[in-house]
Write an enzyme that holds these catalytic residues in place. Sequence first.
Site, PDB file in Angstrom:
ATOM      1  N   CYS A 243       9.988   0.688   3.091  1.00  0.00           N
ATOM      2  CA  CYS A 243      10.656  -0.369   3.033  1.00  0.00           C
ATOM      3  C   CYS A 243      12.537   0.392   2.992  1.00  0.00           C
ATOM      4  O   CYS A 243      12.757  -0.184   3.442  1.00  0.00           O
ATOM      5  CB  CYS A 243      10.569  -0.667   1.673  1.00  0.00           C
TER       6      CYS A 243
ATOM      7  N   LYS B 102      -1.955  -7.911  -8.140  1.00  0.00           N
ATOM      8  CA  LYS B 102      -2.918  -8.128  -7.472  1.00  0.00           C
ATOM      9  C   LYS B 102      -2.505  -7.141  -6.016  1.00  0.00           C
ATOM     10  O   LYS B 102      -1.732  -6.933  -5.560  1.00  0.00           O
ATOM     11  CB  LYS B 102      -2.880  -9.034  -6.512  1.00  0.00           C
TER      12      LYS B 102
ATOM     13  N   GLY C 237       6.118  -6.468  -0.039  1.00  0.00           N
ATOM     14  CA  GLY C 237       5.653  -5.982   0.333  1.00  0.00           C
ATOM     15  C   GLY C 237       6.295  -6.583   2.209  1.00  0.00           C
ATOM     16  O   GLY C 237       7.876  -6.874   2.053  1.00  0.00           O
ATOM     17  N   GLY C 238       5.842  -7.261   3.256  1.00  0.00           N
ATOM     18  CA  GLY C 238       6.159  -8.100   4.671  1.00  0.00           C
ATOM     19  C   GLY C 238       6.862  -9.150   4.279  1.00  0.00           C
ATOM     20  O   GLY C 238       6.389  -9.832   3.776  1.00  0.00           O
TER      21      GLY C 238
ATOM     22  N   GLU D  45      11.696  -4.209  11.452  1.00  0.00           N
ATOM     23  CA  GLU D  45      11.163  -2.714  10.797  1.00  0.00           C
ATOM     24  C   GLU D  45       9.961  -2.904  11.576  1.00  0.00           C
ATOM     25  O   GLU D  45       9.155  -3.420  11.830  1.00  0.00           O
ATOM     26  CB  GLU D  45      10.871  -3.109   9.283  1.00  0.00           C
TER      27      GLU D  45
ATOM     28  N   TRP E  98       0.912  -1.374   0.482  1.00  0.00           N
ATOM     29  CA  TRP E  98       0.201  -0.096  -0.002  1.00  0.00           C
ATOM     30  C   TRP E  98       0.795   1.356  -0.069  1.00  0.00           C
ATOM     31  O   TRP E  98       0.432   1.973   0.115  1.00  0.00           O
ATOM     32  CB  TRP E  98      -0.491   0.208   1.314  1.00  0.00           C
ATOM     33  N   ASN E  99       2.257   0.841   0.041  1.00  0.00           N
ATOM     34  CA  ASN E  99       2.732   2.352   0.436  1.00  0.00           C
ATOM     35  C   ASN E  99       3.459   3.064  -0.989  1.00  0.00           C
ATOM     36  O   ASN E  99       2.858   4.333  -0.600  1.00  0.00           O
ATOM     37  CB  ASN E  99       4.075   2.389   0.910  1.00  0.00           C
TER      38      ASN E  99
ATOM     39  N   LEU F  67      11.552  -6.403  -0.210  1.00  0.00           N
ATOM     40  CA  LEU F  67      10.814  -7.555   1.241  1.00  0.00           C
ATOM     41  C   LEU F  67      11.209  -5.397   1.900  1.00  0.00           C
ATOM     42  O   LEU F  67      11.561  -4.406   1.718  1.00  0.00           O
ATOM     43  CB  LEU F  67      10.604  -8.338   1.908  1.00  0.00           C
TER      44      LEU F  67
END
Length: 492
Positions: free
Chosen positions: A284, A175, A228-229, A385, A151-152, A251
């Site tokens: 990130c 996606k 993503g994470g 993080e 989302w960032n 990541l």
Amino acid sequence: MQKYQLYIDGAWADPLSGEWMETMNPYTGQAWARIPRAGAADVEAAVEAADQAFTQGEWPGLNATQRGLKLRKFAEILTGEAERLAEIEVRDNGKLHAEVLNQCRYMAQWFHYYGGLADKIEGSAPPIDKPDVLNLTRHEPLGVCACITPWNSPLLLLAWKAAPALAAGNTIVVKPSEYTSASTLEFAALAEQAGIPKGVINVVTGLGEEVGQPLVRHKKVRKIAFTGGETAGARVNTDAAPGFKRVTLELGGKSANIVFEDANLDQAVNGAISGIFAASGQTCIAGSRLLLHESIHDEFLERLVSLAGEARIGDPMSPDTQVGPITTEPQYRKILDYIEIAKNEGARLVLGGGSVPAPEGNQGLFVQPTVFADVTNDMRIAQEEVFGPVLAVLRFTDDEEAIAIANDVNYGLAAGVWTESLRRAIKVSERLEAGTVWVNTYRSTSYTTPFGGYKASGLGRENGMEAIKEYLQTKSVWYYSGGDVANPYTRR
Ligand code: NAD
């Protein structure tokens, strides 16, 4: 309230699941649009459309130059629509308009760059050590690629994936994050205007487990490009393994921003602030560990705290705002938890340390720019993080110690080095375990240079010439021109 649909096979469709979810404006705290909460059946339809578009019809019939032209046309359309896309993205993720607008304008360059690269993907003719043989290599697309984004920076990170994937001749199913899907759906509509054939770009919105997972596991998906994470990244890697799929993972990070005693302190203070408080630390590449040489530690900290303490918190659409809201409620809670963890670990709070009410009666979630001093590298605040505006400041005595602290972490996404010494810049940057090292600058990326993580920060690279290889596979073709009939039971 605005209502979006899925984009599959060049058409807008309600989700077969029949379910919807609301997307929130992080500044107002109010829902502003309804987004399809798709499921496995929608994923099936999208992958099928992408597979059809890959194997038949207009897309595989285009030569590489024609494909590149379409991407460059898309780039022009994206440039023309940058302002509209930026407004939608700010409404969805709450990042500063000034930053998102730059990103949306810059995004077009990925389509120019990879559009230009499409017809420069050359094979080779290796000299073979056998008579009467011509050997040629070809670089061929993989097929359907899944692009999964956070989302960032939804659109920019999609461009990093979509542009090389399409330039290589693949088709994609995107996606986006369940929190920020709107701009990606708008992006797909623009691809249509650029003449990109139906089915080449498909967008399925919804949750990670309900859409992301079936997409990763789908047998016709040949590659997953994920940002993503690390938890979801590890899941994606595991789910992709039985199908032997290609995976690139971008990541998280816990990047060290190292300020040596000979640094230009004005630049370095600015770089430290940009490293952690830009985008409210929700990046990130956040320089979330600030390593200060002991001789400048106190002066630097004072200047940093004084400048960051003046940061204007507010409406991300306003040009005066410097720190915007936290994008999601879980993220907000996570940041506040880490602030408590740092306090309990004995770190010394020197700025911020809590939430602030949203201005003008809005319901958005805000966290003060927060700085902890006297952090040691074994503390969780130095190792994990946070993804928020929380800076951990550590002290070092010499270059060896700075390098050791910087590398003593699971992540390896980025690092900053602030020094006026060329020799030190070279030596330190060589020894840092990070995919990107910035010297006397911070937070720069470009379509021309590779980006990716060492260690737990990921697999593979995005951007630059390297990225195109992540979307291609090599075929070696042997042509025999000899006239003999060889012994069939021995290897030639
Ligand atoms: P996240 O991992 O929660 O979600 C990322 C995406 O993966 C979302 O679209 C989500 O729906 C999807 N997803 C979740 N579970 C999945 C599964 N099992 N299978 C398939 N898809 C799944 O990350 P987030 O909270 O959206 O973003 C924040 C994280 O992203 C941070 O850790 C940050 O460091 C990282 N990030 C990395 C980079 C980079 O380039 N290295 C850039 C931006 C953000």
